[in-house]
Design a protein around this motif. Structure first.
Motif, mmCIF file in Angstrom:
data_model
loop_
_atom_site.group_PDB
_atom_site.id
_atom_site.type_symbol
_atom_site.label_atom_id
_atom_site.label_comp_id
_atom_site.label_asym_id
_atom_site.label_seq_id
_atom_site.Cartn_x
_atom_site.Cartn_y
_atom_site.Cartn_z
ATOM 1 N N LEU A 124 6.981 4.589 -1.451
ATOM 2 C CA LEU A 124 5.629 4.720 -1.886
ATOM 3 C C LEU A 124 4.778 4.957 -0.516
ATOM 4 O O LEU A 124 3.877 5.893 -0.536
ATOM 5 C CB LEU A 124 4.943 3.614 -2.881
ATOM 6 C CG LEU A 124 5.750 3.868 -4.079
ATOM 7 C CD1 LEU A 124 5.032 2.810 -4.973
ATOM 8 C CD2 LEU A 124 5.516 5.053 -4.851
ATOM 9 N N PRO A 125 4.714 4.075 0.315
ATOM 10 C CA PRO A 125 3.983 4.262 1.639
ATOM 11 C C PRO A 125 4.043 5.512 2.173
ATOM 12 O O PRO A 125 3.207 6.272 2.609
ATOM 13 C CB PRO A 125 3.996 2.931 2.313
ATOM 14 C CG PRO A 125 4.482 1.985 1.396
ATOM 15 C CD PRO A 125 5.476 2.784 0.414
ATOM 16 N N ILE A 126 5.487 5.677 2.572
ATOM 17 C CA ILE A 126 5.652 6.981 3.319
ATOM 18 C C ILE A 126 5.319 8.306 2.439
ATOM 19 O O ILE A 126 4.630 9.184 3.115
ATOM 20 C CB ILE A 126 7.290 7.023 3.520
ATOM 21 C CG1 ILE A 126 7.673 5.918 4.431
ATOM 22 C CG2 ILE A 126 7.556 8.497 4.195
ATOM 23 C CD1 ILE A 126 9.139 5.951 4.624
ATOM 24 N N TRP A 185 13.169 1.328 -8.364
ATOM 25 C CA TRP A 185 13.486 0.006 -7.157
ATOM 26 C C TRP A 185 12.344 -0.647 -7.195
ATOM 27 O O TRP A 185 12.021 -1.804 -6.609
ATOM 28 C CB TRP A 185 13.638 0.630 -5.884
ATOM 29 C CG TRP A 185 12.520 1.491 -5.217
ATOM 30 C CD1 TRP A 185 11.894 1.208 -4.466
ATOM 31 C CD2 TRP A 185 11.988 2.700 -5.528
ATOM 32 N NE1 TRP A 185 10.419 1.839 -3.990
ATOM 33 C CE2 TRP A 185 10.866 2.992 -4.940
ATOM 34 C CE3 TRP A 185 12.523 3.755 -6.477
ATOM 35 C CZ2 TRP A 185 10.030 4.419 -4.870
ATOM 36 C CZ3 TRP A 185 11.763 5.026 -6.421
ATOM 37 C CH2 TRP A 185 10.678 5.207 -5.901
ATOM 38 N N ILE A 186 11.058 -0.251 -8.134
ATOM 39 C CA ILE A 186 9.832 -1.031 -8.074
ATOM 40 C C ILE A 186 9.973 -2.247 -9.384
ATOM 41 O O ILE A 186 9.888 -1.561 -10.304
ATOM 42 C CB ILE A 186 8.526 0.072 -8.175
ATOM 43 C CG1 ILE A 186 8.706 1.055 -6.894
ATOM 44 C CG2 ILE A 186 7.465 -0.984 -8.353
ATOM 45 C CD1 ILE A 186 8.448 0.368 -5.727
ATOM 46 N N TRP A 245 2.647 -2.998 3.723
ATOM 47 C CA TRP A 245 2.571 -4.137 3.145
ATOM 48 C C TRP A 245 1.420 -4.343 1.996
ATOM 49 O O TRP A 245 1.419 -5.490 1.724
ATOM 50 C CB TRP A 245 2.153 -5.250 4.436
ATOM 51 C CG TRP A 245 3.061 -5.293 5.555
ATOM 52 C CD1 TRP A 245 4.302 -6.060 5.416
ATOM 53 C CD2 TRP A 245 3.183 -4.462 6.678
ATOM 54 N NE1 TRP A 245 5.194 -5.886 6.675
ATOM 55 C CE2 TRP A 245 4.410 -4.890 7.299
ATOM 56 C CE3 TRP A 245 2.472 -3.459 7.351
ATOM 57 C CZ2 TRP A 245 4.847 -4.349 8.510
ATOM 58 C CZ3 TRP A 245 2.855 -2.859 8.436
ATOM 59 C CH2 TRP A 245 4.044 -3.372 9.015
ATOM 60 N N PHE A 246 1.183 -3.171 1.656
ATOM 61 C CA PHE A 246 0.291 -3.223 0.565
ATOM 62 C C PHE A 246 0.980 -3.521 -0.747
ATOM 63 O O PHE A 246 2.219 -3.181 -1.015
ATOM 64 C CB PHE A 246 -0.584 -2.024 0.182
ATOM 65 C CG PHE A 246 -1.832 -1.909 0.648
ATOM 66 C CD1 PHE A 246 -2.154 -2.189 2.005
ATOM 67 C CD2 PHE A 246 -2.978 -1.749 0.081
ATOM 68 C CE1 PHE A 246 -3.112 -2.320 2.605
ATOM 69 C CE2 PHE A 246 -4.358 -1.730 0.675
ATOM 70 C CZ PHE A 246 -4.570 -1.966 1.549
ATOM 71 N N PRO A 247 0.522 -4.280 -1.756
ATOM 72 C CA PRO A 247 1.320 -4.202 -3.223
ATOM 73 C C PRO A 247 1.628 -2.888 -3.719
ATOM 74 O O PRO A 247 0.827 -1.806 -3.504
ATOM 75 C CB PRO A 247 0.220 -4.951 -3.886
ATOM 76 C CG PRO A 247 -0.482 -5.898 -3.102
ATOM 77 C CD PRO A 247 -0.658 -4.982 -1.877
ATOM 78 N N ALA A 248 2.560 -2.688 -4.336
ATOM 79 C CA ALA A 248 3.200 -1.341 -4.734
ATOM 80 C C ALA A 248 2.226 -0.895 -5.628
ATOM 81 O O ALA A 248 2.059 0.417 -5.808
ATOM 82 C CB ALA A 248 4.592 -1.389 -5.177
ATOM 83 N N GLY A 249 1.471 -1.547 -6.516
ATOM 84 C CA GLY A 249 0.570 -0.830 -7.428
ATOM 85 C C GLY A 249 -0.551 -0.292 -6.834
ATOM 86 O O GLY A 249 -0.985 0.713 -7.216
ATOM 87 N N LEU A 250 -1.107 -0.804 -5.734
ATOM 88 C CA LEU A 250 -2.136 -0.225 -4.935
ATOM 89 C C LEU A 250 -1.652 0.783 -4.225
ATOM 90 O O LEU A 250 -2.433 1.894 -4.176
ATOM 91 C CB LEU A 250 -2.751 -1.341 -4.032
ATOM 92 C CG LEU A 250 -3.288 -2.513 -4.739
ATOM 93 C CD1 LEU A 250 -3.607 -3.448 -3.625
ATOM 94 C CD2 LEU A 250 -4.289 -2.209 -5.669
ATOM 95 N N ALA A 285 3.987 -6.821 -5.511
ATOM 96 C CA ALA A 285 4.577 -7.081 -4.313
ATOM 97 C C ALA A 285 4.823 -5.717 -3.527
ATOM 98 O O ALA A 285 4.613 -4.648 -4.163
ATOM 99 C CB ALA A 285 6.029 -7.574 -4.193
ATOM 100 N N GLN A 286 5.031 -5.806 -2.212
ATOM 101 C CA GLN A 286 5.228 -4.389 -1.566
ATOM 102 C C GLN A 286 6.565 -3.596 -1.867
ATOM 103 O O GLN A 286 7.524 -4.279 -2.301
ATOM 104 C CB GLN A 286 5.178 -4.857 -0.107
ATOM 105 C CG GLN A 286 6.552 -5.460 0.495
ATOM 106 C CD GLN A 286 6.313 -5.890 1.839
ATOM 107 O OE1 GLN A 286 5.630 -6.655 2.364
ATOM 108 N NE2 GLN A 286 7.416 -5.663 2.792
ATOM 109 N N ASP A 287 6.379 -2.252 -1.442
ATOM 110 C CA ASP A 287 7.715 -1.656 -2.061
ATOM 111 C C ASP A 287 8.775 -1.959 -1.013
ATOM 112 O O ASP A 287 8.465 -2.045 0.283
ATOM 113 C CB ASP A 287 7.223 -0.046 -1.594
ATOM 114 C CG ASP A 287 8.334 0.686 -1.994
ATOM 115 O OD1 ASP A 287 9.669 0.395 -1.932
ATOM 116 O OD2 ASP A 287 8.070 1.967 -2.137
#
Length: 539
Positions: A463-465, A450-451, A504-509, A456-458
């Motif tokens: 990923l954040p969870i 899904w990435i 809200w962080f970019p998915a890569g970070l 851009a954010q997930d």
């Protein structure tokens, strides 16, 4: 010692503070009022050859537009003055899954951003009184042919016995556009001209967000200053006027992309800024040139208009690669970006490259991590002795401090051993954050599943969870000396706060942070097993 965990908490909060401070620096200046052009097409302004850089009014609609296309650029040039009023970057989509190319330079009603250049001086063809010269093109469109590496597009003009040719030189695969003026003085008197090249844009700032800070504004380089931002706010406060003797450029930049004028003439050029109405200008005036009677001379400059590709920009002009702004930790971030690019060249996926880079970085810091948890475990073992000491000495802080230092010395324990490694790791973490943030290569770069865009954010917050869960697991595994209920609640809440923050962080970070946490869990397990064999309890 209760302060052990407190110091670790302070260290974590300090990282957050540094990031927030850097976000504020890069997110300023605040948005300015946006000028609205009166007509869809607006031709460029002309600075006089005085130091004040006065301008003439806009000339209104263009009489004639031409297009110049290579494999990576599609330029629209206004033949009235020969300004580049639109630049499409053909290798970069405007939006994810869009077939429309990204437009860097544009000349539309609510956003003017153009690259202007002309000739002023006694024999110039652009002036405050006569306006811009109407140049002649042999065709309406020019395209780089297959199998050819260079495209030259001449625009011509005749005035008072002097022939002027403005030539755009574009090369395959390059975002550097050479703009040359050839002056053929067929008269019996010397001719004096001065080339100027400037960028014009609305006084605006797109601001970005807390988790994706962006900067839109000016930047420059001179012989004395390698790289410095000069915001639209600063342009409004004070007109910049600096000398370029050998190397320098004037630029306007935004997240991932930059345009810059680079003078190529020998002598002293003037780097300047000015504001007129709702527009900001940043450019260079090349040295005054005198062409003897019956002679021909060429004045040269280069326009970079494209993505922030460090190697290509460095080859075009010294320090132009510094527009990829890593902040004060550039000396760490730049090698990390080089390593990331090298890994990507091997694996072909930026997400996988981030994972492998994280393993390499955390592997290199393993000795620090081991020292950190070893110190924390030793401190935990001393807690019963410290508690007995508190009960025995009561409020005698001076005596307490003396006996604690004696105990640490006797047991060979450094009370700061658990937090010093974190302090040493901070610059690496922050530098890697900015290396990922500033990498145009990650823009619209897919990972798996899904990435679809690592910049851009997930979209589903997976990923954040997962990052929050791994952070909670690290916290539970880490030895702690905290007994105060309030402090325990704060520490328990930290993973929740960071999970919310990372949504809200970019998915890569987030991917980097998640993998870093997983590596930490693996390292913790190995370290704790080793410590338990030595009789050091970690729980």
């Amino acid at each position: 010692m209760d302060s052990q965990r407190n110091i670790l908490l302070i260290a974590l909060l300090f990282v957050s503070f540094l990031l927030f401070q850097q976000w504020n620096m890069d997110s300023n200046p605040q948005p300015q009022s946006q000028g609205v052009a009166q007509q869809t097409n607006i031709s460029g302004d002309v600075p006089s050859h005085s130091d004040e850089g006065q301008t003439i009014p806009d000339q209104g609609s263009s009489k004639h537009l031409i297009t110049i296309t290579t494999d990576v650029l599609a330029l629209t040039v206004d033949t009235q003055g020969g300004d580049i009023v639109e630049a499409k970057l053909l290798a970069y989509n405007n939006e994810l899954d869009s077939t429309d190319p990204f437009v860097l330079l544009k000349n539309i009603q609510n956003h003017v951003y153009t690259a202007q250049s002309g000739l002023i001086g006694a024999n110039g063809i652009d002036s405050a009184t006569t306006g811009r010269a109407q140049l002649h093109a042999t065709a309406d469109s020019f395209t780089l042919p297959a199998g050819q590496d260079e495209l030259r597009v001449p625009l011509t003009y005749q005035k008072d016995g002097i022939s002027y040719t403005k030539t755009f030189v574009l090369k395959r695969g390059s975002y550097a556009v050479d703009v040359d003026y050839t002056i053929d003085n067929k008269t019996d008197k010397p001719a004096t001209v001065q080339m100027y090249a400037e960028l014009k844009q609305n006084l605006m700032d797109d601001g970005g967000s807390l988790t994706m800070p962006t900067y839109r504004g000016g930047a420059y380089s001179t012989d004395e200053v390698n790289y410095k931002k000069y915001s639209f706010d600063e342009m409004q406060d004070k007109n910049l006027s600096l000398e370029i003797k050998q190397h320098g450029w004037a630029a306007m930049m935004q997240h991932y992309f930059v345009s810059a004028w680079i003078p190529r003439e020998q002598g002293v050029s003037n780097l300047y800024t000015r504001t007129v109405g709702d527009y900001g200008y940043m450019g260079v005036r090349l040295p005054m040139t005198t062409i003897a009677a019956g002679q021909t001379d060429t004045i040269q400059s280069t326009l970079w208009v494209g993505p922030k590709l460090q190697k290509q920009m460095e080859a075009v002009a010294p320090n132009l690669n510094l527009t990829v702004d890593y902040g004060w930790l550039w000396f760490i971030a730049s090698p990390l970006h080089s390593l990331l690019s090298f890994i990507h060249g091997l694996v072909g996926n930026w997400g996988v490259a981030i994972i492998l880079l994280t393993f390499i970085v955390r592997g290199a810091m393993y000795p620090l991590t081991k020292a950190q948890y070893t110190s924390m475990a030793k401190m935990r073992m001393l807690q019963p002795k410290l508690q007995a000491m508190r009960e025995r000495l009561g409020d005698d802080r001076q005596r307490m401090s003396q006996e604690m230092m004696e105990l640490y010395k006797k047991e060979k324990v450094n009370p700061l051993g658990g937090c010093l490694p974190i302090l040493l790791q901070m610059p690496i973490f922050i530098a890697l954050y900015w290396a990922l943030m500033e990498s145009v290569e990650l823009r619209h770069a897919p990972f798996f599943g899904w990435i679809h865009d690592l910049s851009a954010q997930d979209p589903y917050y997976v990923l954040p969870i997962l990052m929050g869960i791994t952070m909670f697991m690290i916290q539970k595994m880490s030895p702690t000396t905290v007994t105060d209920p309030m402090q325990q609640k704060i520490m328990t809440f930290m993973p929740v706060m960071f999970t919310f923050f990372f949504l809200w962080f970019p998915a890569g970070l987030v991917l980097y942070w998640l993998v870093s946490n997983i590596v930490t869990l693996i390292q913790q397990t190995l370290i704790y097993r080793s410590l338990e064999k030595k009789g050091l309890h970690t729980k």
